[in-house]
Design a protein around this motif. Structure first.
Motif, PDB file in Angstrom:
ATOM      1  N   GLN A  19       8.162  17.826  -5.314  1.00 60.10           N
ATOM      2  CA  GLN A  19       9.453  17.261  -6.028  1.00 60.10           C
ATOM      3  C   GLN A  19      10.742  17.929  -5.476  1.00 60.10           C
ATOM      4  O   GLN A  19      11.636  17.261  -5.340  1.00 60.10           O
ATOM      5  CB  GLN A  19       9.345  18.090  -7.494  1.00 60.10           C
ATOM      6  CG  GLN A  19       8.366  17.395  -8.571  1.00 60.10           C
ATOM      7  CD  GLN A  19       8.104  17.947  -9.697  1.00 60.10           C
ATOM      8  OE1 GLN A  19       8.185  19.313  -9.895  1.00 60.10           O
ATOM      9  NE2 GLN A  19       7.592  17.222 -10.743  1.00 60.10           N
ATOM     10  N   VAL A  20      10.628  18.985  -4.630  1.00 55.63           N
ATOM     11  CA  VAL A  20      11.791  19.778  -4.127  1.00 55.63           C
ATOM     12  C   VAL A  20      12.142  18.763  -2.784  1.00 55.63           C
ATOM     13  O   VAL A  20      13.164  18.155  -2.488  1.00 55.63           O
ATOM     14  CB  VAL A  20      11.423  20.881  -3.725  1.00 55.63           C
ATOM     15  CG1 VAL A  20      12.354  21.620  -2.722  1.00 55.63           C
ATOM     16  CG2 VAL A  20      11.479  22.008  -4.816  1.00 55.63           C
ATOM     17  N   MET A  21      10.887  18.345  -1.931  1.00 58.42           N
ATOM     18  CA  MET A  21      10.985  17.482  -0.822  1.00 58.42           C
ATOM     19  C   MET A  21      11.548  16.125  -1.447  1.00 58.42           C
ATOM     20  O   MET A  21      12.505  15.811  -0.569  1.00 58.42           O
ATOM     21  CB  MET A  21       9.784  17.161  -0.061  1.00 58.42           C
ATOM     22  CG  MET A  21       9.159  18.599   0.427  1.00 58.42           C
ATOM     23  SD  MET A  21       7.891  18.055   1.492  1.00 58.42           S
ATOM     24  CE  MET A  21       6.981  19.604   1.271  1.00 58.42           C
ATOM     25  N   VAL A  26      13.759  15.074   2.160  1.00 53.76           N
ATOM     26  CA  VAL A  26      13.204  15.819   3.331  1.00 53.76           C
ATOM     27  C   VAL A  26      11.804  15.743   3.458  1.00 53.76           C
ATOM     28  O   VAL A  26      11.080  15.505   2.402  1.00 53.76           O
ATOM     29  CB  VAL A  26      13.807  17.467   3.453  1.00 53.76           C
ATOM     30  CG1 VAL A  26      15.184  17.457   3.676  1.00 53.76           C
ATOM     31  CG2 VAL A  26      13.239  18.239   2.249  1.00 53.76           C
ATOM     32  N   ASP A  27      11.178  16.064   4.738  1.00 53.58           N
ATOM     33  CA  ASP A  27       9.618  15.825   4.806  1.00 53.58           C
ATOM     34  C   ASP A  27       9.069  17.366   5.190  1.00 53.58           C
ATOM     35  O   ASP A  27       7.957  17.520   5.639  1.00 53.58           O
ATOM     36  CB  ASP A  27       9.165  15.038   5.922  1.00 53.58           C
ATOM     37  CG  ASP A  27       9.763  15.424   7.340  1.00 53.58           C
ATOM     38  OD1 ASP A  27      10.620  16.397   7.437  1.00 53.58           O
ATOM     39  OD2 ASP A  27       9.458  14.849   8.039  1.00 53.58           O
ATOM     40  N   SER A  28       9.705  18.275   4.779  1.00 52.52           N
ATOM     41  CA  SER A  28       9.241  19.710   4.850  1.00 52.52           C
ATOM     42  C   SER A  28      10.331  20.551   4.032  1.00 52.52           C
ATOM     43  O   SER A  28      11.219  20.368   3.842  1.00 52.52           O
ATOM     44  CB  SER A  28       9.182  20.241   6.454  1.00 52.52           C
ATOM     45  OG  SER A  28      10.813  20.141   6.866  1.00 52.52           O
ATOM     46  N   ILE A  40       6.504  27.215   7.149  1.00 52.28           N
ATOM     47  CA  ILE A  40       7.035  25.631   6.687  1.00 52.28           C
ATOM     48  C   ILE A  40       5.788  24.968   5.993  1.00 52.28           C
ATOM     49  O   ILE A  40       4.748  24.928   6.634  1.00 52.28           O
ATOM     50  CB  ILE A  40       7.558  25.005   7.967  1.00 52.28           C
ATOM     51  CG1 ILE A  40       8.611  25.642   8.436  1.00 52.28           C
ATOM     52  CG2 ILE A  40       7.825  23.560   7.464  1.00 52.28           C
ATOM     53  CD1 ILE A  40       9.342  25.072   9.872  1.00 52.28           C
ATOM     54  N   VAL A  41       6.166  24.302   5.073  1.00 46.25           N
ATOM     55  CA  VAL A  41       4.995  23.254   4.331  1.00 46.25           C
ATOM     56  C   VAL A  41       5.752  21.823   4.819  1.00 46.25           C
ATOM     57  O   VAL A  41       6.833  21.559   4.337  1.00 46.25           O
ATOM     58  CB  VAL A  41       5.094  23.259   2.936  1.00 46.25           C
ATOM     59  CG1 VAL A  41       4.160  22.330   2.284  1.00 46.25           C
ATOM     60  CG2 VAL A  41       4.330  24.769   2.717  1.00 46.25           C
TER      61      VAL A  41
END
Length: 95
Positions: A19-21, A26-28, A40-41
């Protein structure tokens, strides 16, 4: 450099990271614990999970190159492979 990068606490779930991404487009996301950087995820790594409510801990990557605030731009450009690392976290020496 982003003053407020996209970050999430290590105790959050996979769905919360997604949800945050999605919200930030963004992709991380940077993962923190008590405001300390852990890693980093990456969105691509979240494709293999058992449950949306699963922990992020198993998806924290150490595949990144971080620098400190006092690192010179020359040193950064000489050591960072921008074809491999799209994100270069800038860490605070005090934390």
């Amino acid at each position: 450099m982003l003053k407020n990068p996209c970050k999430i606490s290590v105790d959050r779930t996979i769905i919360q990271a997604l949800q945050v991404m999605n919200h930030a487009r963004v992709d991380s996301v940077l993962v923190t614990e008590d405001n300390k950087f852990l890693g980093i995820v990456w969105l691509a790594d979240l494709q293999n999970f058992d449950s949306y409510s699963g922990s992020l801990k198993n998806f924290i990557s150490d595949d990144y190159h971080a620098v400190y605030e006092n690192t010179s731009l020359k040193e950064i450009t000489n050591t960072v492979d921008y074809n491999h690392f799209g994100i270069v976290p800038v860490l605070d020496l005090k934390k």
